[in-house]
Design an enzyme around this catalytic site. Sequence first.
Site, PDB file in Angstrom:
ATOM      1  CD  GLU A  66      -3.900  -3.338   8.560  1.00  0.00           C
ATOM      2  OE1 GLU A  66      -3.265  -4.397   8.546  1.00  0.00           O
ATOM      3  OE2 GLU A  66      -3.440  -2.263   8.945  1.00  0.00           O
TER       4      GLU A  66
ATOM      5  N   GLY B  72       0.196   8.711  10.012  1.00  0.00           N
ATOM      6  CA  GLY B  72       0.257   8.738   8.542  1.00  0.00           C
ATOM      7  C   GLY B  72       0.685  10.064   7.953  1.00  0.00           C
TER       8      GLY B  72
ATOM      9  N   GLY C  86      -3.364   5.325   4.952  1.00  0.00           N
ATOM     10  CA  GLY C  86      -3.738   5.269   3.540  1.00  0.00           C
ATOM     11  C   GLY C  86      -2.543   5.465   2.630  1.00  0.00           C
TER      12      GLY C  86
ATOM     13  N   GLY D  62     -13.124  -1.219   3.542  1.00  0.00           N
ATOM     14  CA  GLY D  62     -11.665  -1.200   3.364  1.00  0.00           C
ATOM     15  C   GLY D  62     -10.923  -0.410   4.420  1.00  0.00           C
TER      16      GLY D  62
ATOM     17  CE  LYS E 173      -0.364   4.584  14.003  1.00  0.00           C
ATOM     18  NZ  LYS E 173      -1.718   4.435  13.471  1.00  0.00           N
TER      19      LYS E 173
ATOM     20  CB  THR F   4      -0.912   0.004   1.260  1.00  0.00           C
ATOM     21  OG1 THR F   4      -1.641  -1.219   1.272  1.00  0.00           O
ATOM     22  CG2 THR F   4      -1.857   1.174   1.258  1.00  0.00           C
ATOM     23  CB  VAL F   5       3.113   2.781   2.536  1.00  0.00           C
ATOM     24  CG1 VAL F   5       3.808   4.123   2.688  1.00  0.00           C
ATOM     25  CG2 VAL F   5       2.012   2.647   3.596  1.00  0.00           C
TER      26      VAL F   5
HETATM   27  P1  NAP Z   1       1.634  -3.858   2.913  1.00  0.00           P
HETATM   28  O1  NAP Z   1       0.581  -3.336   2.015  1.00  0.00           O
HETATM   29  O2  NAP Z   1       1.430  -5.173   3.548  1.00  0.00           O
HETATM   30  O3  NAP Z   1       2.997  -3.843   2.095  1.00  0.00           O
HETATM   31  C1  NAP Z   1       4.163  -4.458   2.535  1.00  0.00           C
HETATM   32  C2  NAP Z   1       4.862  -4.968   1.322  1.00  0.00           C
HETATM   33  O4  NAP Z   1       6.144  -5.413   1.701  1.00  0.00           O
HETATM   34  C3  NAP Z   1       4.128  -6.145   0.659  1.00  0.00           C
HETATM   35  O5  NAP Z   1       4.023  -5.892  -0.707  1.00  0.00           O
HETATM   36  C4  NAP Z   1       5.023  -7.331   0.965  1.00  0.00           C
HETATM   37  O6  NAP Z   1       5.089  -8.272  -0.059  1.00  0.00           O
HETATM   38  C5  NAP Z   1       6.390  -6.654   1.067  1.00  0.00           C
HETATM   39  N1  NAP Z   1       7.303  -7.423   1.872  1.00  0.00           N
HETATM   40  C6  NAP Z   1       7.110  -7.931   3.099  1.00  0.00           C
HETATM   41  N2  NAP Z   1       8.203  -8.565   3.535  1.00  0.00           N
HETATM   42  C7  NAP Z   1       9.104  -8.499   2.533  1.00  0.00           C
HETATM   43  C8  NAP Z   1      10.416  -8.969   2.359  1.00  0.00           C
HETATM   44  N3  NAP Z   1      11.016  -9.663   3.318  1.00  0.00           N
HETATM   45  N4  NAP Z   1      11.053  -8.701   1.206  1.00  0.00           N
HETATM   46  C9  NAP Z   1      10.445  -7.995   0.239  1.00  0.00           C
HETATM   47  N5  NAP Z   1       9.200  -7.494   0.339  1.00  0.00           N
HETATM   48  C10 NAP Z   1       8.533  -7.759   1.485  1.00  0.00           C
HETATM   49  O7  NAP Z   1       1.921  -2.824   4.101  1.00  0.00           O
HETATM   50  P2  NAP Z   1       1.746  -1.255   4.067  1.00  0.00           P
HETATM   51  O8  NAP Z   1       0.365  -0.934   4.512  1.00  0.00           O
HETATM   52  O9  NAP Z   1       2.251  -0.680   2.807  1.00  0.00           O
HETATM   53  O10 NAP Z   1       2.688  -0.831   5.294  1.00  0.00           O
HETATM   54  C11 NAP Z   1       4.069  -0.699   5.120  1.00  0.00           C
HETATM   55  C12 NAP Z   1       4.642  -0.045   6.380  1.00  0.00           C
HETATM   56  O11 NAP Z   1       4.050   1.241   6.556  1.00  0.00           O
HETATM   57  C13 NAP Z   1       4.339  -0.790   7.674  1.00  0.00           C
HETATM   58  O12 NAP Z   1       5.424  -0.652   8.541  1.00  0.00           O
HETATM   59  C14 NAP Z   1       3.125  -0.072   8.243  1.00  0.00           C
HETATM   60  O13 NAP Z   1       2.998  -0.182   9.637  1.00  0.00           O
HETATM   61  C15 NAP Z   1       3.440   1.337   7.840  1.00  0.00           C
HETATM   62  N6  NAP Z   1       2.284   2.235   7.746  1.00  0.00           N
HETATM   63  C16 NAP Z   1       1.241   1.886   6.950  1.00  0.00           C
HETATM   64  C17 NAP Z   1       0.168   2.760   6.849  1.00  0.00           C
HETATM   65  C18 NAP Z   1      -1.004   2.434   5.966  1.00  0.00           C
HETATM   66  O14 NAP Z   1      -1.926   3.236   5.887  1.00  0.00           O
HETATM   67  N7  NAP Z   1      -1.024   1.307   5.264  1.00  0.00           N
HETATM   68  C19 NAP Z   1       0.178   3.956   7.539  1.00  0.00           C
HETATM   69  C20 NAP Z   1       1.283   4.291   8.334  1.00  0.00           C
HETATM   70  C21 NAP Z   1       2.342   3.413   8.421  1.00  0.00           C
HETATM   71  P3  NAP Z   1       3.923  -9.349  -0.307  1.00  0.00           P
HETATM   72  O15 NAP Z   1       2.921  -8.588  -1.097  1.00  0.00           O
HETATM   73  O16 NAP Z   1       4.586 -10.425  -1.048  1.00  0.00           O
HETATM   74  O17 NAP Z   1       3.434  -9.751   1.050  1.00  0.00           O
HETATM   75  N1  HSE Z   2      -4.216   0.627  10.852  1.00  0.00           N
HETATM   76  C1  HSE Z   2      -3.883   1.982  11.139  1.00  0.00           C
HETATM   77  C2  HSE Z   2      -5.150   2.806  11.396  1.00  0.00           C
HETATM   78  C3  HSE Z   2      -3.132   2.631  10.006  1.00  0.00           C
HETATM   79  O1  HSE Z   2      -6.270   2.283  11.301  1.00  0.00           O
HETATM   80  O2  HSE Z   2      -5.014   3.980  11.712  1.00  0.00           O
HETATM   81  C4  HSE Z   2      -1.692   2.308  10.005  1.00  0.00           C
HETATM   82  O3  HSE Z   2      -1.061   2.969  11.065  1.00  0.00           O
END
Ligand code: NAP
Ligand code: HSE
Length: 432
Positions: A192, A136, A304, A189, A207, A15-16
């Site tokens: 999670e 975020g 997001g 959505g 956080k 996602t990010v």
């Molecule tokens: P995500 O959608 O699950 O993306 C993580 C990606 O990393 C996936 O594509 C995964 O591959 C890949 N990955 C995992 N382990 C790996 C490895 N060993 N080698 C290579 N690729 C690997 O997660 P996300 O939501 O983008 O979040 C990423 C980070 O941002 C996290 O630390 C999360 O806490 C933080 N964050 C997210 C949000 C949000 O809104 N989503 C907000 C703030 C902070 P696969 O597809 O093969 O599993």
């Molecule tokens: N899952 C978190 C939220 C986003 O609902 O705010 C990632 O920090």
Amino acid sequence: MNDKVINAALLGLGTVGTGVYKVWKSQEPEMADKIGSRLNIKKILVRNLEKAARKVDDPSVLTDSWEEILNDPEIDIVIELIGGIDPARAYILEALKAGKHVVSANKDLIAVHGRELLDAAAAHKVDFLYEAAVAGGIPIIRPLKQCLAANHMSEVMGIVNGTTNFILTRMTREGMEFADALALAARLGYAEADPTADIEGLDAGRKVAILASAAFNSRVVLDDVHIEGITKISAGDIRYAREMGCDIKLLGVARNTPEGIEAYVCPMLIPSSHPLASVNDSYNAVFVRGDAVQDAMFFGRGAGEMPTASAVMGDVFDIMRNIRADCCARIGCTCYKNLPVKKMEDICNRYFLRMQVEDRCGVLAEMTAVFAKYNVSVAQIVQKEKMARERAEVVVITDSVREGDFLTAVEELRRRESIHEISSLLRVYGEN
Ligand code: NAP
Ligand code: HSE
């Protein structure tokens, strides 16, 4: 204008990561003017090359080999967006040791191993930035470490989880029960596939640990934060809270008191007149109090693809400017104090207590006698409605009381025959 190219590698294209790729593409034409250098995302680490190929213009940047990135001397910045502790921790430490700057959004990792990562960055004179790890797209780490650095901060608190805020908003507006609101959040959505970390308060707890460390210049880790989620909140609790002039929000609270740091996450009543009460849906907001700035509030999208990518790319731009000015590692770990963290039982709050009692005269007197024994003073009390089987429902809001004393009083109430059930026990946010 300068044509110097700075190379970066992206770890993870979820996602990010995808958001960062898009923001990079949209900023590319003006980056040289804006920053003085161009950014080239030279490599992207993924697990599944085929799946990732659909997301990028040039699939030749994709790799499933971390060593290829680590050993590439042209890559100056590593953007870690794979999440979790392992292998993210090892990758970040190896990158820092190799003299590469690192940007991460990984709150799970930083809330536990933040000191180790920042120490490694300092030892190798590189930057480790993590603005996106808290709330975020909302800028809050940089404001605390830079714009507000001239304050003694006494409090940082807020709504730092979008999923739970969405659920509580639906429960408030539509009278939904928790399970229905969670199902709606999943359908739309917001939640999670596994929402446990959100609804049990763990995500917000991480956080709070990171925020408290930055605000109070003293390291607070996840284990220091008392955490409760929202799974036990009912539509009835919210109805009563509203009748008493409050809303219920999952709040992360960190206070710097003369006796030590208070750090906790729990659903709390908050006066409906407080600015945080009107932060609804999946929005986040962080409220800070400092001796010079007084009160300031930061509001926006706490999660997001694009809002989080905005914060990640802000960090990348900062590092690019630092590289150009040859002034990297200027602001590293700011935890130069070693303050104690208070136990929850020693923290004072007001409490909301909802109980089902025997409907006969003298029961309220019995209850207030138990309260008096433990220094619990009643601020508001309502007997709302008679229930079936000679029961009445009583709702109490107390004055501020030490948690340990209050819980002892509640235990004694539970043993009384006249108190059939204590169905809710929530803290009330306010100045104590
Ligand atoms: P995500 O959608 O699950 O993306 C993580 C990606 O990393 C996936 O594509 C995964 O591959 C890949 N990955 C995992 N382990 C790996 C490895 N060993 N080698 C290579 N690729 C690997 O997660 P996300 O939501 O983008 O979040 C990423 C980070 O941002 C996290 O630390 C999360 O806490 C933080 N964050 C997210 C949000 C949000 O809104 N989503 C907000 C703030 C902070 P696969 O597809 O093969 O599993
Ligand atoms: N899952 C978190 C939220 C986003 O609902 O705010 C990632 O920090």
